[in-house]
Design an enzyme around this catalytic site. Structure first.
Site, PDB file in Angstrom:
ATOM      1  N   CYS A   1     -13.535   0.213   9.600  1.00  0.00           N
ATOM      2  CA  CYS A   1     -12.444   0.120   8.978  1.00  0.00           C
ATOM      3  C   CYS A   1     -11.938  -1.492   9.006  1.00  0.00           C
ATOM      4  O   CYS A   1     -11.722  -2.110   8.177  1.00  0.00           O
ATOM      5  CB  CYS A   1     -11.234   0.744   8.980  1.00  0.00           C
ATOM      6  SG  CYS A   1     -10.720   1.006  10.902  1.00  0.00           S
TER       7      CYS A   1
ATOM      8  N   ASP B   1      -6.537   0.358   1.691  1.00  0.00           N
ATOM      9  CA  ASP B   1      -6.757   0.935   2.580  1.00  0.00           C
ATOM     10  C   ASP B   1      -8.535   1.150   2.777  1.00  0.00           C
ATOM     11  O   ASP B   1      -9.000   1.514   1.839  1.00  0.00           O
ATOM     12  CB  ASP B   1      -6.358   2.588   2.358  1.00  0.00           C
ATOM     13  CG  ASP B   1      -6.621   3.369   3.633  1.00  0.00           C
ATOM     14  OD1 ASP B   1      -7.446   3.141   4.414  1.00  0.00           O
ATOM     15  OD2 ASP B   1      -5.910   4.410   3.829  1.00  0.00           O
TER      16      ASP B   1
ATOM     17  N   HIS C   1     -10.257   2.926   4.533  1.00  0.00           N
ATOM     18  CA  HIS C   1     -11.072   4.237   4.847  1.00  0.00           C
ATOM     19  C   HIS C   1     -11.469   4.993   3.490  1.00  0.00           C
ATOM     20  O   HIS C   1     -11.738   6.008   3.947  1.00  0.00           O
ATOM     21  CB  HIS C   1      -9.945   5.053   5.802  1.00  0.00           C
ATOM     22  CG  HIS C   1      -9.274   4.260   6.883  1.00  0.00           C
ATOM     23  ND1 HIS C   1      -8.166   3.497   6.803  1.00  0.00           N
ATOM     24  CD2 HIS C   1      -9.668   4.172   8.100  1.00  0.00           C
ATOM     25  CE1 HIS C   1      -7.960   2.884   8.188  1.00  0.00           C
ATOM     26  NE2 HIS C   1      -8.856   3.510   8.973  1.00  0.00           N
TER      27      HIS C   1
END
Length: 588
Positions: free
Chosen positions: A420, A544, A546
């Site tokens: 990440c 994000d 992820h």
């Protein structure tokens, strides 16, 4: 010099103050703030040795005569107001924009080109940005923001020029002239929508498609691609749609040593609602002529400066504050220092800012499917702009400029669970590419790891591993590979992240880069802050890394992968570190 007088010589003349015309037949529209900004941009550049004592500034005015719109007022020191620079300016602008006027500052007027009017200005007016004084002195003008409109028609046109040894400049000029003379033979075809732009093309029902497409269109995003064809006959008036059109350019060789210069020009011309076929044809032909002339001038400049014959790359830009596109041929094989000096010259010529890049190849618009791109075209750009129905709680500050969304599982790499921070780093790097601060490609995970080994932060076995990195490592790599400085915000809990909202807001206002935040064994990218001074309510615009799905903007924005998050998004039990990358202030 009256408003109707035309001038075709170069130089300066001292002029007595003029009284405004007694009657006004037609009003022109001008954005005075854009004009004032251009003047400020020119004055922000340090003077060269040759202009150290030169204080005389003049200018030229470009616009759309049919619409009575002033699109650009370009200011320049006297030494730069030359016929060649005027031709270069015109060859770089949209094919519906032409020279319409000159500039008189403090009683001294630019005598260049065939302007139809002269703007009456003073240094004090320009420095104080005094619109009222401008309108008093120039009664044929209304001050108004000129909106961007129209679609872009784009085509790739290839041409080869054979240049004899020792006579390259002569041959380049002759080749450009021949191409311009033959430009009437070119036609432009879009097979999908059965559109043809050509000489002697009658109006057809297909024109309705163009009207539908161009209504409400914007030139930087609404694009129609055409294939360029060249007629094999001189008279095209009797050609049918499929007759005598081939994608070729004839090349003549002699028996002497020559250099073959191959150029793929990106020909771009605007299309507006209500245009006739002839309107489009005229702009297409003029756009091709301007590409040829721009290529010729850049090539000749390279030969004269001792760089020899060099290939060029077509690039189209929408500089900050502009309402029309800029089209350039950029030298491909110059050194980085030569390219930088050339960009500085272009910034001055087009009155662009002296403090930030505007004309890096990475900032060009990929209008054509084969346009040059320095980032992965499959990635989603600026997903936060697709968020709908968000109601701000207070004042919103956000990232300035484009970036790409990098997340898990891209590039054929399974980094789910450990990559990440690498992906957040790549998003930040993409911002520096797309905003013109570097042409270096986005580093891979392995590149990032190797950089950390090179500076002694990690051992060699780290390269190729699946080990995490954090905010400190990100700053190290940005400094090692781009020589960037980073600021840090360290907090002991999620509550402290909220307390630093003002600091984040200042960062987005001044620097504008995405912010990597690491904590709770996770990394995210902060793109903006929404802060209410009265209530203290704070929200964060989060990207994000992820996400593991496909490049589906609807899923990304509706499922929260790019979304506004409340203060409770940050864990109260974990510390967080934020990396605020600082763009250089002297980069062009």
């Amino acid at each position: 010099m009256s408003g109707s007088q035309t001038v075709s010589v170069i130089g300066y003349t001292k002029m007595a103050p003029q009284s405004p015309p007694a009657t006004v037949n037609e009003l022109w529209f001008i954005d005075t703030q854009a004009m004032f900004q251009n003047y400020a941009n020119l004055r922000s550049f340090s003077k060269s040795n040759s202009t150290e004592t030169q204080t005389t500034i003049g200018g030229v005015v470009f616009g759309r005569k049919a619409r009575k719109q002033v699109i650009h007022v370009f200011f320049a020191y006297a030494e730069d107001l030359t016929e060649s620079n005027l031709q270069f300016l015109e060859s770089s602008l949209s094919s519906d924009i032409e020279l319409v006027g000159n500039v008189n500052i403090d009683g001294q007027s630019t005598l260049i080109g065939n302007g139809t009017f002269t703007l009456q200005l003073s240094s004090k007016m320009l420095e104080n940005k005094n619109t009222s004084e401008f309108l008093d002195q120039n009664v044929i003008f209304n001050n108004d923001h000129i909106s961007m409109e129209g679609a872009s028609c784009v085509s790739k046109v290839g041409f080869e020029w054979s240049l004899r040894a020792g006579r390259e400049q002569e041959d380049v000029k002759s080749a450009a002239e021949r191409l311009s003379m033959a430009s009437f033979r070119f036609s432009y075809l879009n097979a999908e929508h059965e559109l043809v732009i050509r000489e002697h093309k009658p109006e057809t029902a297909k024109q309705k498609y163009m009207d539908k497409f161009t209504k409400g269109a914007l030139p930087y995003k609404d694009v129609i691609e055409f294939t360029a064809m060249q007629s094999l006959t001189r008279d095209t008036s009797n050609d049918t749609e499929d007759q005598k059109l081939v994608p070729t350019v004839k090349v003549t060789k002699d028996n002497k040593h020559f250099t073959r210069l191959v150029t793929i020009g990106e020909v771009v011309f605007p299309a507006y609602f209500g245009d006739s076929s002839f309107d489009l044809y005229k702009r297409a032909r003029e756009a091709l002529n301007r590409r040829a002339n721009n290529t010729m001038m850049v090539t000749v400049n390279g030969i004269r400066s001792g760089r020899g014959v060099t290939t060029t790359t077509s690039a189209t830009y929408l500089p900050p504050g502009w309402v029309s596109l800029l089209h350039l041929q950029l030298p491909s094989k110059w050194t980085e220092n030569e390219k930088r000096n050339y960009r500085i010259r272009l910034h001055k010529l087009f009155n662009l800012p002296s403090s930030k890049p505007c004309l890096r190849l990475s900032q060009s618009l990929p209008l054509h499917s084969e346009s040059v791109r320095l980032t992965n075209k499959k990635l989603i750009r600026e997903p936060h702009l697709s968020i709908s129905n968000y109601q701000p709680a207070g004042v919103v500050t956000a990232v300035k400029g484009p970036y790409n969304y990098h997340h898990y599982m891209q590039d054929g790499i399974d980094d789910s669970g450990w990559g990440c921070a690498y992906r957040s780093f790549q998003t930040i790097w993409s911002w520096f590419i797309l905003n013109g601060y570097t042409d270096k490609p986005v580093p891979s995970h392995r590149d990032i790891q190797q950089a950390l080994v090179n500076i002694g932060d990690k051992e060699q076995k780290f390269v190729g591993s699946r080990q995490w990195i954090g905010s400190t490592e990100i700053s190290y790599v940005l400094n090692e590979l781009l020589k960037l400085e980073c600021r840090f915000i360290a907090t002991n809990s999620g509550a402290e992240v909220v307390e630093r909202a003002r600091e984040l807001a200042r960062h987005f206002e001044t620097s504008g880069t995405p912010v990597m935040i690491g904590g709770n064994m996770l990394a995210h990218t902060i793109l903006g802050v929404d802060f209410n001074e009265m209530t203290g309510e704070t929200k964060f615009l989060i990207l994000d890394p992820h996400y593991t799905g496909s490049e589906d903007i609807k899923t990304i924005t509706s499922k929260g992968w790019c979304a506004w998050k409340p203060a409770s998004f940050w864990s109260a039990d974990h510390f967080y570190n934020m990396v605020l990358a600082q763009p250089p202030t002297d980069s062009i």
